[in-house]
Scaffold this active site. Structure first.
Site, PDB file in Angstrom:
ATOM      1  N   GLY A   1      36.190  29.894  26.957  1.00  0.00           N
ATOM      2  CA  GLY A   1      36.267  31.112  26.940  1.00  0.00           C
ATOM      3  C   GLY A   1      37.232  31.735  25.784  1.00  0.00           C
ATOM      4  O   GLY A   1      37.893  30.979  24.976  1.00  0.00           O
ATOM      5  N   VAL A   2      37.404  32.947  25.545  1.00  0.00           N
ATOM      6  CA  VAL A   2      38.107  33.437  24.579  1.00  0.00           C
ATOM      7  C   VAL A   2      39.662  33.716  25.148  1.00  0.00           C
ATOM      8  O   VAL A   2      39.857  33.973  26.180  1.00  0.00           O
ATOM      9  CB  VAL A   2      37.807  34.919  24.057  1.00  0.00           C
ATOM     10  CG1 VAL A   2      37.614  35.874  25.094  1.00  0.00           C
ATOM     11  CG2 VAL A   2      38.319  35.377  22.729  1.00  0.00           C
TER      12      VAL A   2
ATOM     13  N   GLY B   1      30.858  36.192  29.572  1.00  0.00           N
ATOM     14  CA  GLY B   1      30.036  35.012  29.581  1.00  0.00           C
ATOM     15  C   GLY B   1      30.304  34.162  30.580  1.00  0.00           C
ATOM     16  O   GLY B   1      29.617  33.138  30.795  1.00  0.00           O
TER      17      GLY B   1
ATOM     18  N   GLU C   1      30.379  30.910  23.194  1.00  0.00           N
ATOM     19  CA  GLU C   1      30.366  32.310  22.765  1.00  0.00           C
ATOM     20  C   GLU C   1      31.208  32.629  21.524  1.00  0.00           C
ATOM     21  O   GLU C   1      30.715  32.896  20.486  1.00  0.00           O
ATOM     22  CB  GLU C   1      30.927  33.247  23.833  1.00  0.00           C
ATOM     23  CG  GLU C   1      30.209  33.188  25.395  1.00  0.00           C
ATOM     24  CD  GLU C   1      31.174  34.188  26.019  1.00  0.00           C
ATOM     25  OE1 GLU C   1      30.308  34.784  26.801  1.00  0.00           O
ATOM     26  OE2 GLU C   1      32.341  34.029  25.918  1.00  0.00           O
TER      27      GLU C   1
ATOM     28  N   ASN D   1      39.076  43.241  32.068  1.00  0.00           N
ATOM     29  CA  ASN D   1      38.256  43.579  30.926  1.00  0.00           C
ATOM     30  C   ASN D   1      36.629  43.347  31.357  1.00  0.00           C
ATOM     31  O   ASN D   1      36.120  44.114  30.905  1.00  0.00           O
ATOM     32  CB  ASN D   1      38.523  42.112  30.022  1.00  0.00           C
ATOM     33  CG  ASN D   1      39.752  42.309  29.373  1.00  0.00           C
ATOM     34  OD1 ASN D   1      40.267  43.204  29.093  1.00  0.00           O
ATOM     35  ND2 ASN D   1      40.211  41.047  29.238  1.00  0.00           N
TER      36      ASN D   1
END
Length: 494
Positions: free
Chosen positions: A258-259, A378, A284, A374
């Site tokens: 993830g980010v 994904g 992603e 947020n």
């Protein structure tokens, strides 16, 4: 036909009250900037004249402040999906000044094509190249650009000189057919390319091309602190032990991450652990740490939807395009996040939780169950289809006043059935094959901050014997205490 070059202000006039605008890019990488800001200014002027102006916004994920932020501050957004991270937009959503539909990122493009959601009337996209015969080459992020461009009535292109045309060849643009005609997506390893290097559209739909020269608005990742470093080291240790136990092949498996700062730290830790072989990524977002690991030979290839990297890392990629172009591919998000491919490739997925409960349910989106942070992004696409799914989180927040682990999560995004491993700075909870009460003891003993372990054990002691023990009088007591005093440590189960 000649391309219709014009100013951002002139292009903004192609967007009307009530339009559905599909914005390209994924995170601030490749997101529109100048035209979005011009639309916001136009909205402010119309509002000052007493006229209505609000639009629906589709994106890939979050965008930069020039898009989501400017439009939110102008109160120009009616409906927004599928993911956001801007503080001003978050304020609009949580005050119900704008509607928000949180959804799995892999699903938006197909849901639009299926007719489940209104089709975009305008596609607003950033490109490093656009041709008179309708070829559009994305920049650092693809998102849902192909579907937006194909379905929109009007296309507005920001031709960004900050992103060189040499990026052509880094993208792999592929849209699956819709049922009942859909076939398998023929990706069998992260480096497979199955589509085109550009988006091809009817050139008559391109109503405006705006020359810009704007860097991406990707923020700088925070420096590693002791907590994020220990989380990263624990993830690396878990995967190292899984390999030694023979549960992960010796050749390793592709990583999805993830980010954010924790995700960036985890990837850095995996790169430093020499017991983990050089690995590939199918993910992603491609983040800062990946760029350095590629140069060190620790990451062999990365397939993603965007280059969500800081300005210095992006410039490094641009300056060494020949090196990176055969090591990175950028895809539409319904391919980068596709459940079929995640299951086939056997992804090791690593995502971040806001909170977890003692049985392994995960909240990724809501503060105290009500305020949107947020979005699910994904994480669900990957978690439910992973070879092994990992969730990371610091054990506490706000200097210990909040425990990331509670008796019952205030909002469920990922149920206990999908979550296999939870990792904090304190340790690793392996939930595979365990009953609810076994999971509770595993999480409390391995992941919970020591100052909260007695409290959560006390909660269990107050529960009646049951398959999943809960005491509904006290299940939300820690949340209630935080809302009352600002500190969960004051919780009393009485």
């Amino acid at each position: 036909m000649a391309l219709p070059f014009m100013s951002a202000e002139e292009a903004a006039k192609f967007v009307h009250n009530g339009d559905v605008v599909g914005c390209g890019g994924f995170t601030p990488a490749g997101a529109p900037k100048d035209v979005a800001t011009a639309i916001a200014k136009m909205a402010e002027q119309l509002h000052a004249e007493g006229k209505e102006f609000k639009i629906d916004i589709y994106t890939g994920a979050s965008t930069g402040d020039s898009c989501d932020g400017a439009l939110a501050r102008a109160h120009a957004i009616n409906h927004r999906t599928p993911y956001q991270s801007n503080k001003d937009l978050r304020t609009e959503l949580n005050s119900q000044n704008a509607h928000y539909f949180d959804m799995h990122l892999s699903e938006l493009a197909q849901n639009i094509r299926y007719g489940f959601l209104p089709k975009p009337t305008v596609a607003l996209v950033e490109a490093c190249e656009v041709t008179e015969d309708g070829e559009i080459v994305p920049t650092a992020g693809v998102g849902n650009m192909p579907t937006f461009c194909h379905m929109a009535d009007r296309i507005i292109v920001e031709l960004n000189a900050a992103m060189p045309a040499t990026m052509r060849g880094m993208h792999d643009i592929y849209e699956p057919l819709d049922p009942p005609l859909r076939r398998e997506i023929p990706i069998y390893k992260p480096s497979d390319r199955i589509g085109s290097d550009c988006i091809k559209v009817d050139p008559k739909k391109i109503v405006a091309v705006v020359r810009t020269n704007r860097p991406n608005e990707v923020g700088k990742f925070s420096d590693l602190d002791e907590t994020t470093k220990r989380i990263g080291d624990n993830v690396a240790l878990f995967l190292e032990n899984e390999m030694k136990a023979g549960r992960i092949p010796a050749s390793f498996l592709p990583i999805q991450s993830g980010v954010g700062n924790i995700a960036n730290a985890v990837l850095g830790a995996l790169g430093e652990n020499k017991d983990i072989p050089p690995f590939e990524m199918y993910t992603e977002v491609i983040q800062d740490s990946v760029v350095g690991l590629m140069k060190e030979g620790r990451v062999k290839f990365a397939s993603g939807c965007s280059l969500t990297v800081g300005a210095d890392k992006l410039q490094d990629i641009i300056d060494h395009m020949d090196f990176f172009k055969d090591k990175i591919v950028l895809r539409p998000q319904e391919i980068s996040n596709n459940p079929e491919i995640a299951r086939r490739l056997g992804l090791i997925t690593i995502n971040t939780a806001i909170e977890a409960d003692i049985y392994g349910n995960i909240n990724s989106t809501h503060i105290c169950g009500t305020k949107m942070m947020n979005g699910i992004g994904g994480s669900g696409d990957f978690t439910r289809n992973a070879y092994v799914s990992i969730y990371t989180t610091p054990s506490t927040a706000k200097d210990g006043a909040i425990s990331s682990f509670v008796p019952m999560v205030s909002h469920v995004d990922h149920s206990e059935h999908s979550v296999k491993i939870i990792i904090t700075e304190h340790g690793i909870a392996d939930l595979r094959g365990k009953s609810p009460i076994e999971r509770a003891h595993e999480i409390i003993n391995k992941c919970v901050d020591p100052q909260y372990r007695p409290m959560l054990n006390e909660y269990l002691a107050k529960c009646k014997t049951a398959h999943t023990p809960h005491n509904l009088d006290f299940a939300t007591a820690m949340h209630r205490e935080f809302l009352k005093s600002g500190d969960m440590r004051n919780t009393k189960f009485e």
